[in-house]
Design a protein around this motif. Sequence first.
Motif, mmCIF file in Angstrom:
data_model
loop_
_atom_site.group_PDB
_atom_site.id
_atom_site.type_symbol
_atom_site.label_atom_id
_atom_site.label_comp_id
_atom_site.label_asym_id
_atom_site.label_seq_id
_atom_site.Cartn_x
_atom_site.Cartn_y
_atom_site.Cartn_z
ATOM 1 N N THR A 27 -6.382 2.359 -2.045
ATOM 2 C CA THR A 27 -5.618 1.167 -2.391
ATOM 3 C C THR A 27 -6.478 0.166 -3.147
ATOM 4 O O THR A 27 -7.691 0.123 -2.975
ATOM 5 N N MET A 83 0.826 -1.209 0.000
ATOM 6 C CA MET A 83 0.000 0.000 0.000
ATOM 7 C C MET A 83 0.856 1.252 0.000
ATOM 8 O O MET A 83 0.494 2.273 -0.613
ATOM 9 N N GLU A 126 1.880 1.791 -3.461
ATOM 10 C CA GLU A 126 0.743 2.303 -4.233
ATOM 11 C C GLU A 126 0.600 3.817 -4.038
ATOM 12 O O GLU A 126 0.337 4.561 -4.988
ATOM 13 N N ARG A 127 0.759 4.267 -2.784
ATOM 14 C CA ARG A 127 0.649 5.700 -2.517
ATOM 15 C C ARG A 127 1.781 6.469 -3.191
ATOM 16 O O ARG A 127 1.567 7.539 -3.762
#
Length: 394
Positions: A90, A38, A41-42
Amino acid sequence: MTQLNFTINSDKFLEEVLQSDLNTATKGIITALLNQVMEAERDSYIQASAYERTGNRQDYRNGYYERDYTIKAGTITLRVPRTRSGEFSTDIFQKYQRMDQALVMSMVEMVINGVSTRKVTNIVEELIGDSVSKSYVSKAVEKIEPEIQSFCGRSLTHATFEYLFLDAMYIKVNENHHSVQKAVYIAQGVREDGFREIIGFMVADVESTKTWTEFLQNLKARGLTTPKMVISDGHQGIKAAVKTEFMGTKWQRCVVHFLRNIISKMPRKNSKQERDTLKRIFKATTKQHAIEYRDTFFELVKDNAKYDAAVKTLDEGFFDAIQYTSEPHIAQKYLRSTNSVERINREIRRRERVISFFPNVRSAERLIGAVLLDIHERLQAAPYKLYDKDNTNE
């Protein structure tokens, strides 16, 4: 202290981890790795790593919030990243749970409608890690139904589909406190570039010419153009609907079903030579060769009355079963049968068995739609085609 850096294929990792058994992978390791996914992803969304100065930055970090997340064998607590704009989300909580959500919802509806057993209740609670309620179902439906409806109603004008695979399977649905059979129609299209798409499905009361016609008309209304060939089993309703809705389209009868039908009319004992000769017909790559092999079979069994029914069946359906010979050699082995779409049916059946029968048609459409959407996305992401016209080595 030595710093350990490693990279992972997040899609592959998530696919494996979310299906894993926590007896072989500790919650702590899974939690740490999912948190890292995650975080990556950010970073990708913001287009900047932590403390990195760049002119391409799209947003700013804004801490975390905790969320419990249930996978097959338990619940873990994750630190979910946030951004200042609040627009980052996410993929973990949606992309890899769609089918499980649909499966759980179908089972929950059985509980709510009073048609479940203690076993069903236990399965539901094990899957979601909590007791079930109508509010749970409502919230889950709000998330998943629009996505499925969008998938089922999307335009088909983005590509030309050369080949269309059609098939139907049967499911059990609760209707007026009785378990009744419903037909599930499924269409898979093959684009000009050789890639496949799930282009439609429908749940109907029966399998007939009328309902097959309605199904094809719906596909046409969404933009499907006339394909070169339709591949299906020998159901006369499909053949009639194709003839009506797709003028000039060739209809290929599934060779596997056709062979099975012919062989069922042949003697079981002492017929190996006859069976081998019969199967040779549908391995032919040209129409002329297929005709020659057919005539060889006729000559072989002409004096044996036990083969009369098989000969008649072969003669009546022969030309419908060799339409594939008119297509490029590279594609022929894939166009001879409905194997491609039947694999999809097995995926649906694997989840449908857990439920036994659906509480209503809407529940069936939701679960089947979720399964098909997942398969469709995998087909789009796959690095292979059904066939490759550019591959001259085949």
